[in-house]
Design a protein around this motif. Structure first.
Motif, PDB file in Angstrom:
ATOM      1  N   GLU A  28      -3.493  14.576 -38.387  1.00 20.75           N
ATOM      2  CA  GLU A  28      -2.307  13.885 -38.877  1.00 20.75           C
ATOM      3  C   GLU A  28      -2.032  14.277 -40.328  1.00 20.75           C
ATOM      4  O   GLU A  28      -2.948  14.355 -41.142  1.00 20.75           O
ATOM      5  CB  GLU A  28      -2.496  12.365 -38.768  1.00 20.75           C
ATOM      6  CG  GLU A  28      -2.733  11.869 -37.336  1.00 20.75           C
ATOM      7  CD  GLU A  28      -1.559  12.144 -36.411  1.00 20.75           C
ATOM      8  OE1 GLU A  28      -0.427  12.294 -36.915  1.00 20.75           O
ATOM      9  OE2 GLU A  28      -1.769  12.203 -35.180  1.00 20.75           O
ATOM     10  N   TYR A  29      -0.767  14.522 -40.638  1.00 18.20           N
ATOM     11  CA  TYR A  29      -0.329  14.882 -41.986  1.00 18.20           C
ATOM     12  C   TYR A  29      -1.172  16.011 -42.579  1.00 18.20           C
ATOM     13  O   TYR A  29      -1.775  15.871 -43.642  1.00 18.20           O
ATOM     14  CB  TYR A  29      -0.374  13.651 -42.901  1.00 18.20           C
ATOM     15  CG  TYR A  29       0.370  12.467 -42.339  1.00 18.20           C
ATOM     16  CD1 TYR A  29       1.769  12.465 -42.268  1.00 18.20           C
ATOM     17  CD2 TYR A  29      -0.314  11.361 -41.844  1.00 18.20           C
ATOM     18  CE1 TYR A  29       2.464  11.388 -41.729  1.00 18.20           C
ATOM     19  CE2 TYR A  29       0.372  10.281 -41.309  1.00 18.20           C
ATOM     20  CZ  TYR A  29       1.752  10.296 -41.260  1.00 18.20           C
ATOM     21  OH  TYR A  29       2.412   9.233 -40.727  1.00 18.20           O
ATOM     22  N   PRO A  30      -1.224  17.154 -41.895  1.00 19.88           N
ATOM     23  CA  PRO A  30      -2.044  18.261 -42.407  1.00 19.88           C
ATOM     24  C   PRO A  30      -1.508  18.811 -43.719  1.00 19.88           C
ATOM     25  O   PRO A  30      -0.294  18.878 -43.942  1.00 19.88           O
ATOM     26  CB  PRO A  30      -1.942  19.312 -41.288  1.00 19.88           C
ATOM     27  CG  PRO A  30      -0.645  19.002 -40.599  1.00 19.88           C
ATOM     28  CD  PRO A  30      -0.517  17.511 -40.642  1.00 19.88           C
ATOM     29  N   ALA A  31      -2.422  19.199 -44.586  1.00 21.45           N
ATOM     30  CA  ALA A  31      -2.029  19.841 -45.837  1.00 21.45           C
ATOM     31  C   ALA A  31      -1.617  21.283 -45.597  1.00 21.45           C
ATOM     32  O   ALA A  31      -0.763  21.827 -46.293  1.00 21.45           O
ATOM     33  CB  ALA A  31      -3.192  19.783 -46.834  1.00 21.45           C
ATOM     34  N   LYS A  32      -2.249  21.916 -44.626  1.00 16.65           N
ATOM     35  CA  LYS A  32      -1.907  23.275 -44.223  1.00 16.65           C
ATOM     36  C   LYS A  32      -1.655  23.265 -42.728  1.00 16.65           C
ATOM     37  O   LYS A  32      -2.441  22.712 -41.967  1.00 16.65           O
ATOM     38  CB  LYS A  32      -3.058  24.253 -44.538  1.00 16.65           C
ATOM     39  CG  LYS A  32      -3.359  24.435 -46.016  1.00 16.65           C
ATOM     40  CD  LYS A  32      -4.553  25.353 -46.187  1.00 16.65           C
ATOM     41  CE  LYS A  32      -4.861  25.619 -47.661  1.00 16.65           C
ATOM     42  NZ  LYS A  32      -3.859  26.500 -48.264  1.00 16.65           N
ATOM     43  N   TYR A  33      -0.558  23.884 -42.297  1.00 21.48           N
ATOM     44  CA  TYR A  33      -0.288  23.937 -40.860  1.00 21.48           C
ATOM     45  C   TYR A  33       0.625  25.111 -40.547  1.00 21.48           C
ATOM     46  O   TYR A  33       1.278  25.686 -41.425  1.00 21.48           O
ATOM     47  CB  TYR A  33       0.339  22.636 -40.360  1.00 21.48           C
ATOM     48  CG  TYR A  33       1.764  22.408 -40.805  1.00 21.48           C
ATOM     49  CD1 TYR A  33       2.829  22.786 -39.996  1.00 21.48           C
ATOM     50  CD2 TYR A  33       2.048  21.819 -42.032  1.00 21.48           C
ATOM     51  CE1 TYR A  33       4.139  22.579 -40.409  1.00 21.48           C
ATOM     52  CE2 TYR A  33       3.339  21.608 -42.451  1.00 21.48           C
ATOM     53  CZ  TYR A  33       4.384  21.980 -41.628  1.00 21.48           C
ATOM     54  OH  TYR A  33       5.678  21.792 -42.035  1.00 21.48           O
ATOM     55  N   GLY A  44      -3.127  22.703 -37.579  1.00 16.22           N
ATOM     56  CA  GLY A  44      -3.304  22.275 -38.951  1.00 16.22           C
ATOM     57  C   GLY A  44      -4.754  22.065 -39.327  1.00 16.22           C
ATOM     58  O   GLY A  44      -5.651  22.098 -38.480  1.00 16.22           O
ATOM     59  N   ASP A  45      -4.969  21.810 -40.616  1.00 15.57           N
ATOM     60  CA  ASP A  45      -6.321  21.588 -41.108  1.00 15.57           C
ATOM     61  C   ASP A  45      -6.795  20.166 -40.857  1.00 15.57           C
ATOM     62  O   ASP A  45      -7.959  19.846 -41.061  1.00 15.57           O
ATOM     63  CB  ASP A  45      -6.439  21.936 -42.596  1.00 15.57           C
ATOM     64  CG  ASP A  45      -5.469  21.151 -43.472  1.00 15.57           C
ATOM     65  OD1 ASP A  45      -4.585  20.454 -42.921  1.00 15.57           O
ATOM     66  OD2 ASP A  45      -5.589  21.232 -44.710  1.00 15.57           O
ATOM     67  N   ARG A  46      -5.888  19.298 -40.423  1.00 16.79           N
ATOM     68  CA  ARG A  46      -6.286  17.988 -39.915  1.00 16.79           C
ATOM     69  C   ARG A  46      -5.229  17.557 -38.904  1.00 16.79           C
ATOM     70  O   ARG A  46      -4.131  18.114 -38.851  1.00 16.79           O
ATOM     71  CB  ARG A  46      -6.465  16.960 -41.032  1.00 16.79           C
ATOM     72  CG  ARG A  46      -5.309  16.807 -41.993  1.00 16.79           C
ATOM     73  CD  ARG A  46      -5.628  15.743 -43.051  1.00 16.79           C
ATOM     74  NE  ARG A  46      -4.558  15.601 -44.025  1.00 16.79           N
ATOM     75  CZ  ARG A  46      -4.589  16.089 -45.249  1.00 16.79           C
ATOM     76  NH1 ARG A  46      -5.647  16.777 -45.645  1.00 16.79           N
ATOM     77  NH2 ARG A  46      -3.579  15.889 -46.076  1.00 16.79           N
ATOM     78  N   ARG A 101     -13.214  25.686 -43.569  1.00 17.16           N
ATOM     79  CA  ARG A 101     -11.985  25.309 -42.876  1.00 17.16           C
ATOM     80  C   ARG A 101     -10.853  26.235 -43.287  1.00 17.16           C
ATOM     81  O   ARG A 101     -10.054  26.655 -42.465  1.00 17.16           O
ATOM     82  CB  ARG A 101     -11.640  23.855 -43.172  1.00 17.16           C
ATOM     83  CG  ARG A 101     -10.351  23.399 -42.539  1.00 17.16           C
ATOM     84  CD  ARG A 101     -10.203  21.898 -42.596  1.00 17.16           C
ATOM     85  NE  ARG A 101     -11.175  21.252 -41.751  1.00 17.16           N
ATOM     86  CZ  ARG A 101     -11.291  19.932 -41.656  1.00 17.16           C
ATOM     87  NH1 ARG A 101     -10.513  19.139 -42.365  1.00 17.16           N
ATOM     88  NH2 ARG A 101     -12.182  19.399 -40.867  1.00 17.16           N
ATOM     89  N   HIS A 102     -10.784  26.598 -44.553  1.00 12.12           N
ATOM     90  CA  HIS A 102      -9.753  27.519 -45.010  1.00 12.12           C
ATOM     91  C   HIS A 102      -9.940  28.889 -44.372  1.00 12.12           C
ATOM     92  O   HIS A 102      -8.979  29.578 -44.052  1.00 12.12           O
ATOM     93  CB  HIS A 102      -9.770  27.631 -46.525  1.00 12.12           C
ATOM     94  CG  HIS A 102      -9.322  26.368 -47.203  1.00 12.12           C
ATOM     95  ND1 HIS A 102      -9.536  26.139 -48.540  1.00 12.12           N
ATOM     96  CD2 HIS A 102      -8.680  25.269 -46.727  1.00 12.12           C
ATOM     97  CE1 HIS A 102      -9.040  24.948 -48.871  1.00 12.12           C
ATOM     98  NE2 HIS A 102      -8.527  24.410 -47.785  1.00 12.12           N
TER      99      HIS A 102
END
Length: 442
Positions: free
Chosen positions: A241-246, A237-239, A3-4
């Motif tokens: 809702e509330y992505p850690a990375k976006y 983003g990486d998810r 994902r990264h």
């Protein structure tokens, strides 16, 4: 880790600092001449390209324009249109939402002045007010104008002067001199109002104000999530809702897809299932999650009823007449009834008069969940909830809950989903993974 990896790849493609283009700033070898002469020749060449007669079927230039935004708001990209003249005049046109004097969202044309400046490099300067472009660079925030002036004088964070970063006969890449947002000029291949209409048709085909507007960005192995494609100011983003990375990336709609700031083009695939860029990068609507979550009623095509479903439908037809002799079976579907105590699950629609012109519904709870991409699983609890309608008719038609439960048990299972539209499904084919039943919803 995967994902990264795709996150870095998506950032590399969509970062404002990256200009993805094949055009070159220096097309000829001027290095035997002075820097000033090279800039002079380059500037003259760019102006000649701007003013060159268009080929048959071309309509001047499309200017995909982006702004930097301000501290509180990010903005979409804007499709502007331009014709440049040797005498220093330019005709611009658009229908963007920040046009003033009552012209917002209306096709409007405006003539002003432009100039090719020679600074550290060539600069395309729109150096007089233009009703199309200037509102994007006006320090008055158009959301509040004329009552409020942004303290730092940013407005939308647009520019009037653009540094030329690269050019060819058909593409001129620009960056705002002050706010550094990327824009580009492309040869326009159709009349301007037709381009606007065709881009709007694309927007309507791949997005909807009534759907969540969530998308996957995928390559061959990895996944990111994209929101607000319709609004043009996307979040990746990486998810979901509330992505850690976006990252936030603006786009414009085109007749064939979308273009992100920096010149990254996605086009609708030939099979109309996704947007594609290059060999592997794709934007795929989260149609499967929409189908899983939806509550609107989709009925099953009766031509796809299994024998077991037909048997239960006949039994329901007999049973409901105990409630009212005029009532009869009509349809089976998935969704939510609108009456009191509504639940989501299997819905049986019943005709309520002998003429079969009026209907009512009864519903029993079924749980739907995503079972992998493009798959849905329906389950029934041991004691599922029923809506008020089913409870009411069961006072006389006492076997109705059992019959509807039998129907739910038949339909329970895991299905592969084939939507009728991969961006905005209004129906789907459900193919049971055990091969026992295939149903079509519409």
């Amino acid at each position: 880790m995967k994902r990264h990896n795709i996150f870095r790849a998506a950032l590399a493609l969509l970062l404002p600092g990256v200009m993805m283009t094949s055009c070159k700033f220096e097309e000829d070898d001027y290095f035997s001449e002075s820097a000033a002469l090279r800039i002079d020749k380059t500037t003259a060449e760019i102006k000649a390209k701007l003013c060159a007669p268009t080929a048959e079927g071309e309509q001047g230039w499309l200017m995909q324009t982006f702004v930097a935004g301000n501290d509180s708001t990010k903005f979409e990209g804007f499709n502007l249109f331009a014709k440049f003249y040797e005498n220093g005049k330019v005709l611009l046109a658009s229908d963007h939402r920040y046009l003033r004097d009552g012209n917002a969202n209306k096709y409007t044309e405006s003539t002003s002045l432009y100039e090719m400046l020679q600074e550290e490099g060539p600069v395309l300067a729109f150096n007089s007010w233009n009703d199309i472009l200037t509102p994007l660079s006006d320090p008055v925030n158009p959301i509040h104008a004329p009552g409020q002036i942004i303290k730092d004088g940013v407005g939308l964070g647009g520019d009037n002067n653009f540094v030329v970063m690269g050019y060819s006969d058909d593409v001129i890449n620009l960056v705002g001199e002050r706010y550094r947002a990327k824009s580009r000029l492309l040869r326009c291949d159709r009349p301007w109002e037709q381009y606007i209409a065709d881009a709007k048709a694309t927007k309507a085909a791949i997005s909807s104000a009534t759907m969540p507007g969530h998308y996957y960005i995928i390559n061959e192995t990895d996944t990111l999530y994209l929101k607000n494609l319709r609004g043009g100011a996307t979040v990746i983003g990486d998810r979901l809702e509330y992505p850690a990375k976006y990252t936030e990336r603006a786009l414009v709609f085109t007749p064939t897809g979308v273009s992100f700031e920096g010149g990254i083009d996605f086009v609708i695939s030939d099979d109309k299932t996704k947007l594609v860029s290059g060999d592997s990068l794709q934007i795929v609507a989260m149609w499967d999650q929409y189908i899983v979550d939806r509550t609107s009623l989709w009925n099953i095509d009766d031509a796809t009823y299994s024998d077991a479903m037909k048997t239960v439908a006949a039994q329901i037809n007999t049973e409901i007449k105990k409630h009212n002799t005029a009532w009869s079976f009509a349809k089976i579907g998935f969704g939510r009834t609108t009456g009191a105590g509504a639940v989501k699950g299997v819905v049986v629609t019943l005709y309520t008069n002998a003429q079969k012109t009026k209907t009512n519904t009864v519903c029993m709870e079924m749980t739907s969940e995503r079972a992998g991409f493009g798959k849905i699983k329906y389950s029934v609890a041991d004691s599922p909830k029923t809506d008020k309608n089913l409870q009411s008719v069961s006072k006389k038609a006492t076997n109705m809950p059992t019959l509807v439960k039998n129907l739910a048990d038949i339909l329970a299972g895991t299905y592969d989903i084939t939507p009728d539209n991969y961006f905005m499904p209004t129906g789907a084919t459900f193919t049971a993974l055990d091969g026992s039943k295939t149903i079509v919803l519409k």
